[in-house]
Design an enzyme around this catalytic site. Structure first.
Site, PDB file in Angstrom:
ATOM      1  N   HIS A 189       0.809  -1.210   0.000  1.00  0.00           N
ATOM      2  CA  HIS A 189       0.000   0.000   0.000  1.00  0.00           C
ATOM      3  C   HIS A 189       0.848   1.268   0.000  1.00  0.00           C
ATOM      4  O   HIS A 189       0.529   2.237  -0.667  1.00  0.00           O
ATOM      5  CB  HIS A 189      -0.919   0.017   1.226  1.00  0.00           C
ATOM      6  CG  HIS A 189      -2.170  -0.742   1.009  1.00  0.00           C
ATOM      7  ND1 HIS A 189      -2.419  -1.944   1.611  1.00  0.00           N
ATOM      8  CD2 HIS A 189      -3.232  -0.470   0.233  1.00  0.00           C
ATOM      9  CE1 HIS A 189      -3.589  -2.388   1.218  1.00  0.00           C
ATOM     10  NE2 HIS A 189      -4.111  -1.510   0.384  1.00  0.00           N
ATOM     11  N   GLU A 424      -4.963 -12.282 -17.533  1.00  0.00           N
ATOM     12  CA  GLU A 424      -4.227 -12.357 -16.264  1.00  0.00           C
ATOM     13  C   GLU A 424      -3.916 -13.793 -15.881  1.00  0.00           C
ATOM     14  O   GLU A 424      -3.195 -14.029 -14.920  1.00  0.00           O
ATOM     15  CB  GLU A 424      -5.059 -11.740 -15.134  1.00  0.00           C
ATOM     16  CG  GLU A 424      -5.317 -10.258 -15.306  1.00  0.00           C
ATOM     17  CD  GLU A 424      -6.333  -9.755 -14.307  1.00  0.00           C
ATOM     18  OE1 GLU A 424      -5.936  -9.044 -13.385  1.00  0.00           O
ATOM     19  OE2 GLU A 424      -7.531 -10.059 -14.458  1.00  0.00           O
ATOM     20  N   ASP A 448      -0.942  -9.796 -12.183  1.00  0.00           N
ATOM     21  CA  ASP A 448      -1.434 -11.145 -11.910  1.00  0.00           C
ATOM     22  C   ASP A 448      -0.847 -12.159 -12.880  1.00  0.00           C
ATOM     23  O   ASP A 448      -0.514 -13.274 -12.483  1.00  0.00           O
ATOM     24  CB  ASP A 448      -2.964 -11.173 -11.982  1.00  0.00           C
ATOM     25  CG  ASP A 448      -3.571 -10.694 -10.672  1.00  0.00           C
ATOM     26  OD1 ASP A 448      -3.104 -11.146  -9.612  1.00  0.00           O
ATOM     27  OD2 ASP A 448      -4.480  -9.855 -10.714  1.00  0.00           O
ATOM     28  N   CYS A 495      -2.190  -3.186 -18.886  1.00  0.00           N
ATOM     29  CA  CYS A 495      -2.482  -2.281 -17.770  1.00  0.00           C
ATOM     30  C   CYS A 495      -1.802  -2.715 -16.481  1.00  0.00           C
ATOM     31  O   CYS A 495      -2.041  -2.136 -15.427  1.00  0.00           O
ATOM     32  CB  CYS A 495      -3.981  -2.135 -17.576  1.00  0.00           C
ATOM     33  SG  CYS A 495      -4.788  -3.698 -17.224  1.00  0.00           S
TER      34      CYS A 495
HETATM   35  C1  PEP Z   1      -2.962  -6.785 -13.090  1.00  0.00           C
HETATM   36  O1  PEP Z   1      -3.192  -7.851 -12.506  1.00  0.00           O
HETATM   37  O2  PEP Z   1      -1.949  -6.582 -13.777  1.00  0.00           O
HETATM   38  C2  PEP Z   1      -3.893  -5.661 -12.958  1.00  0.00           C
HETATM   39  C3  PEP Z   1      -3.744  -4.568 -13.662  1.00  0.00           C
HETATM   40  O3  PEP Z   1      -4.898  -5.788 -12.032  1.00  0.00           O
HETATM   41  P1  PEP Z   1      -4.675  -5.556 -10.448  1.00  0.00           P
HETATM   42  O4  PEP Z   1      -3.279  -5.033 -10.233  1.00  0.00           O
HETATM   43  O5  PEP Z   1      -5.722  -4.582 -10.025  1.00  0.00           O
HETATM   44  O6  PEP Z   1      -4.889  -6.933  -9.924  1.00  0.00           O
HETATM   45 MG    MG Z   2      -5.155  -8.209 -11.652  1.00  0.00          MG
END
Ligand code: PEP
Ligand code: MG
Length: 559
Positions: A189, A424, A448, A495
């Site tokens: 965090h 993911e 992920d 992302c």
């Molecule tokens: C990811 O898993 O790369 C992602 C963008 O989602 P989060 O980080 O919110 O799990």
């Molecule tokens: Mg994710």
């Protein structure tokens, strides 16, 4: 040359120079057998609670102004703990048993903290909040010297064993030059807050950090992940000059004309304007579950509708990619009563919950999204998280059809958005063509994906070396996903955190990604890197990169 260089994990790609201020919330407790006047100790406890409440309210307001309402809500949760009658009763009972107020607080909170820690790993956040409240009370009761994080001298670099979310949120990026912590990883965090504050930060430096004394001059280099102790003049100058690349307000292309969309990852309405100010072309990932955190009940259809419509109006000429609820794993929502699971990251999370226990919430969210799509200026795209099977995708698309039918019945205006899938899971990589046949776009979530391809927990420092998207196994998974998407003319973005690292921009462009989405702070650097990239050369290099066998060979191709 600095007298010493310590290495950790860079959290924000910025450097800052300043003077060390140690933040140590530890306090010395009175001796257990010290005789006490119970009535006086009860009064001292009541006074400490009053002062703590006033401090929390003041910090809450300052954080709401500086960071946003969602972060500020942490302080409301702390006030609730402060007023919790069970804990207060336990403190008073312990005082009546002959303990000084500070000891009584330590014991009563300690028991509750242990209970939270003992339930399962996911309740750790609540334990952190309780620790925060306990430490605040203990400082007030023991007269411990408290470094006020919200009011530090100009140019301070905060060093700490670890920082809680509420502590990080108090840091003012206008005056604080950065921070470094002994523990923590890139997805902790504190690191996430540092990025939204654009604050130079290095986490997980290890015990060596404890040898850096108060008042020492240091450079915090969040890019290299280094802490330079007693830097020389050149190193200081370089850190001061690190403003990052200039903001480019328009979309960018490679030097030979391939357009690459550079978008922002956001989780809260307050992040929209700063993202636009840093040159985001649109939103590539709206983490809607953030709208569900730090509150007692889920936001209703109208509240969600307004949040997404605001995003669409912030980017009238751009694309806004909204991810449907991604709850579970590390994202806990107490009022949803998530199950206790031995492996929550492999359990009921993401689309699995939306098609299962959270199907009502999912339906409400989809109605809100479809309505926003008709009323906001930008182009709405909706994607589903953690999809592993075509069956899940088809069920999610059917839920969109149902939401549209509901709105038809209600006679409400709506528009069907373009749909996409997050890649993911390893299964999604292998099934990319099948997904691309059914949707308009794919977006690779490398946070992920790396965790599942490498079998390395994204939160665990001990497997941090394996949780690196530049391992060839992950790079090949990305390459395969891009091919699968393009086979059916779906666009493909990224992302995960990897997209915001300018050191791999050329590789990602060369692998054929059409869009990169990241924390707003890194947008100018990535836009600059896109413009410096020559697509034809990048393709050739990416082609070599996807064939190498080791991470070090891969890094060689990135040089
Ligand atoms: C990811 O898993 O790369 C992602 C963008 O989602 P989060 O980080 O919110 O799990
Ligand atoms: Mg994710």
């Amino acid at each position: 040359m600095a007298s010493r260089t310590l290495t950790g994990t860079g959290a924000t790609p910025r450097a800052g120079v300043g003077t060390v201020v140690w933040y140590d919330p530890e306090v010395t407790l009175p001796e257990a057998d010290e005789p006490v006047d119970a009535a006086a100790e009860r009064d001292r406890f009541a006074d400490a609670v009053e002062t703590a409440r006033a401090e929390l309210e003041q910090e809450r307001d300052a954080t709401a102004e500086r960071v946003g309402e969602e972060e500020a809500a942490i302080f409301d949760a702390h006030i609730q703990f402060l007023e919790d009658p069970t804990i207060a009763d336990a403190v008073e009972a312990s005082i009546d048993d002959g303990h000084a107020a500070a000891r009584a607080v330590d014991d009563a909170f300690g028991e509750h903290i242990e209970q939270f820690e003992g339930m399962d790993g996911r309740m750790a956040e609540r334990a952190d909040d309780l620790r925060d409240v306990r430490d605040r009370l203990l400082r007030l009761l023991t007269g411990g010297d408290r470094v006020n994080l919200a009011d530090l001298p100009e140019g301070s670099v905060v060093l700490a064993e670890r920082l809680t979310p509420s502590e990080t949120a108090q840091l003012d990026p206008e005056t604080v030059a950065g921070f470094a912590t002994v523990t923590g990883g890139r997805t902790s965090h504190a690191a996430i807050f540092a990025r939204s504050l654009a604050l130079p930060a290095v986490v997980g430096v290890g015990a060596a950090l404890n040898d850096v004394a108060d008042g020492t001059e240091v450079v915090v280099d969040g890019d290299s992940g280094e802490l330079l102790v007693e830097p020389d003049e050149d190193e200081r100058e370089a850190a001061r000059a690190d403003e990052g690349a200039d903001v480019v307000a328009a979309p960018v292309a490679t030097s030979d004309g391939r357009d690459i969309e550079v978008a922002a990852n956001v989780g809260r309405p307050e992040e929209l304007e700063p993202a636009a100010d840093r040159g985001a072309d649109g939103v590539g990932l709206y983490r809607t579950e953030f709208l569900f955190l730090d509150r007692d009940s889920p936001p209703g259809e109208d509240e969600q509708y307004e949040a997404i419509r605001d995003a669409l109006n912030t980017f009238p000429d751009g694309r806004v990619v909204v991810r449907t609820l991604d709850i579970g794993g590390d994202k806990q929502v107490p009022y949803l009563d998530l199950p206790d699971e031995a492996n929550p990251f492999l359990g009921e999370r993401g689309i699995r919950r939306s098609l299962g226990p959270d199907s009502e919430l999912f339906a409400t969210q989809l109605r809100a999204l479809l309505r926003a799509g008709a009323n906001g200026a930008g182009e709405l795209n909706v994607m589903f998280p953690l999809v592993a099977t075509v069956e899940e995708l088809e069920a999610a698309i059917a839920a969109v059809d149902d939401a549209a039918a509901d709105l038809d019945d209600r006679g409400v205006d709506y528009e069907r958005p373009s749909l996409g899938v997050m890649v993911e899971t390893p299964s999604a990589v292998f099934m990319a063509e099948a997904f691309a046949e059914r949707v308009d776009f794919l977006s690779i979530g490398t946070n992920d994906l790396t965790q599942y391809v490498m079998a390395a927990d994204r939160e665990n420092e001990r497997t941090g070396d394996l949780h690196d998207p530049t391992h060839p196994g992950v790079v090949r998974a990305i390459a395969r996903t891009v091919e699968g998407a393009h086979e059916h003319d779906a666009w493909v973005g990224m992302c995960g955190e990897m997209a915001g690292d300018p050191a791999v921009t050329e590789l990602l462009v060369g692998l054929g990604l059409d869009e990169l989405s990241m924390s707003a702070v890194t947008i100018p650097d990535v836009k600059a890197a896109v413009r410096e990239t020559e697509y034809s050369a990048a393709r050739e290099r990416a082609d070599s990169a996807r064939r190498v066998a080791t991470r070090s060979e891969l890094h060689d191709t990135l040089q």
